[in-house]
Design a protein around this motif. Structure first.
Motif: not given
Length: 417
Positions: A196-211
């Motif tokens: 819940l702390t990350n916006s959708l954009q930050r979440w998608c960036c983290l997913e792309k980094q496989d983080a």
């Protein structure tokens, strides 16, 4: 999760994991769920919905764990992830004393209910013939006890009874304030399966980094909005994978999730005859844990570039497998200013000079650009009257910063009234 008690530990159990809290030292020991079999005569106290964290102050507030006693479902986010609002909390005190927490009844075990020992000497109903003798013995006992305590206090420097009463009163006030924060504001939320702390954009960036690790979501949260991070630092600092299920990030803010129906005209209806579509609309506000405070008492920026009462608000629209979001942030004007005094709307004042303020101002906006990219900053300060000094300061530092990534807009509501 289930909460058990032994003479030495409080034990939390959730599936294949367990967390043991030493009742004497306050140390956390993460273990597996089946290690409960090694516990010495555990008693199930009931169910709770999570651990908020540890609350303590070395001199005025004894160590306690703050638990989520009850929570309410808010809706589903990012697919099928449940979001909850905290309804009530309860403190679990450290020490040998057994307390009744009034938790939810555990369906697998008979939840413990503290019973008073009716055979205690001090609970005996004294008959009239023994009353005088009992009173004399009690008076003598109290005199001996008081004298002994006074002598011990003189010898060891132990605080007087009044000091203990003051501490107890202060502890009660802290506990009451915590209960009010959670029960009166309705502003604390959590999810066990999404961030819940990350916006959708930050979440998608983290997913792309496989983080993202689904079993340790707390490791990739946005630190600004991890409200209870400090309260969980003992678990975090253990750096043990068995601790991950117990580290539950909580945000302060507001979440509303609604499923909306849209009726379709005939030309857009499907071959099945379905004449409507459903989409999900969500508004999610996250309040920063840095420089939070009440209005008028917490203003401006600090030396790290954090401005008072900063909130990120995200509007989300989800339809089938698609999601879009729009993010806005708000906060106090990022210069050093305050409103001292207790009268209604005290006049603002600038607290520091240009050199110091310029550094803090640039730190703030460099953080914003780093997080969000180009920023449109809207100044809503009154351009006349007492607030003019803040309006001028904001405009001045924007010009000094002169960043190509900042679009500065002034908007005075008074012009439209």
């Amino acid at each position: 999760m289930e909460l058990f008690r032994t003479n030495e530990f409080y034990i939390f159990v959730s599936g294949e994991y367990s967390l043991w809290w030493d009742r004497q030292t306050g140390a956390f020991i993460p273990k597996t769920g089946w290690d409960l079999a090694d516990a010495d005569d555990p008693i199930c106290l009931g169910l709770c919905d999570g651990i908020v964290g540890k609350v303590e102050h070395s001199s005025v507030f004894d160590q306690r764990l703050l638990l989520i006693k009850e929570s309410l479902p808010v809706g589903k986010l990012h697919g099928d992830n449940d979001v909850y609002k905290i309804k009530s909390v309860v403190f679990l005190p450290l020490g040998p004393e057994n307390v009744d927490l009034n938790l939810q009844t555990c369906p697998k075990h008979k939840s413990y209910s503290a019973k008073k020992n009716t055979n205690s000497l001090f609970d005996i109903q004294k008959n009239a013939a023994l009353t005088k003798t009992w009173g004399t013995l009690k008076s003598a006992g109290n005199t001996i006890k008081t004298t002994t305590q006074q002598a011990a206090a003189i010898a060891t420097g132990t605080p007087k009874r009044r000091d203990f009463k003051d501490k107890e009163r202060f502890e009660r006030q802290i506990i009451e304030e915590f209960y009010k924060i959670f029960t009166d504001t309705n502003s604390f939320y959590f999810s066990r399966t999404t961030d819940l702390t990350n916006s959708l954009q930050r979440w998608c960036c983290l997913e792309k980094q496989d983080a993202i690790d689904p079993k340790a979501l707390w490791k990739t949260v946005e630190d600004r909005f991890f409200w209870n991070r400090h309260m969980l630092k003992d678990l975090i600092e253990l750096n043990n994978p068995l601790c991950d299920p117990w580290i539950l990030p909580i945000i302060q803010g507001y979440i509303q999730i609604e499923n909306c129906r849209v009726d379709l005209p005939k030309e857009f209806q499907s071959s099945t005859g379905k004449n409507y579509e459903i989409f999900t609309l969500c508004i999610l506000s996250r309040r920063s844990r840095f420089r939070a405070g009440t209005r008028y008492k917490r203003r401006g920026v600090d030396e790290d570039g954090q401005c008072a009462n900063y909130v990120e608000t995200e509007q989300l629209v989800a339809y089938q497998n698609h999601e879009v979001s729009f993010v806005q942030v708000r906060g106090s004007v990022p210069v050093y200013w305050s409103q001292p005094g207790y009268k209604y709307r005290p006049p603002p004042r600038i607290d520091k000079g240009e050199a110091e303020t310029k550094v803090a101002f640039e730190k703030h906006f460099s953080h914003e650009v780093q997080k969000y990219g180009p920023v449109c900053a809207i100044n809503l300060i009154d351009q006349t009257g007492k607030e003019r000094v803040i309006f001028d300061a904001y405009s001045n530092y924007v010009l000094l910063y002169n960043s190509p990534f900042i679009t500065y807009v002034t908007f005075d509501f008074h012009e439209y009234w």
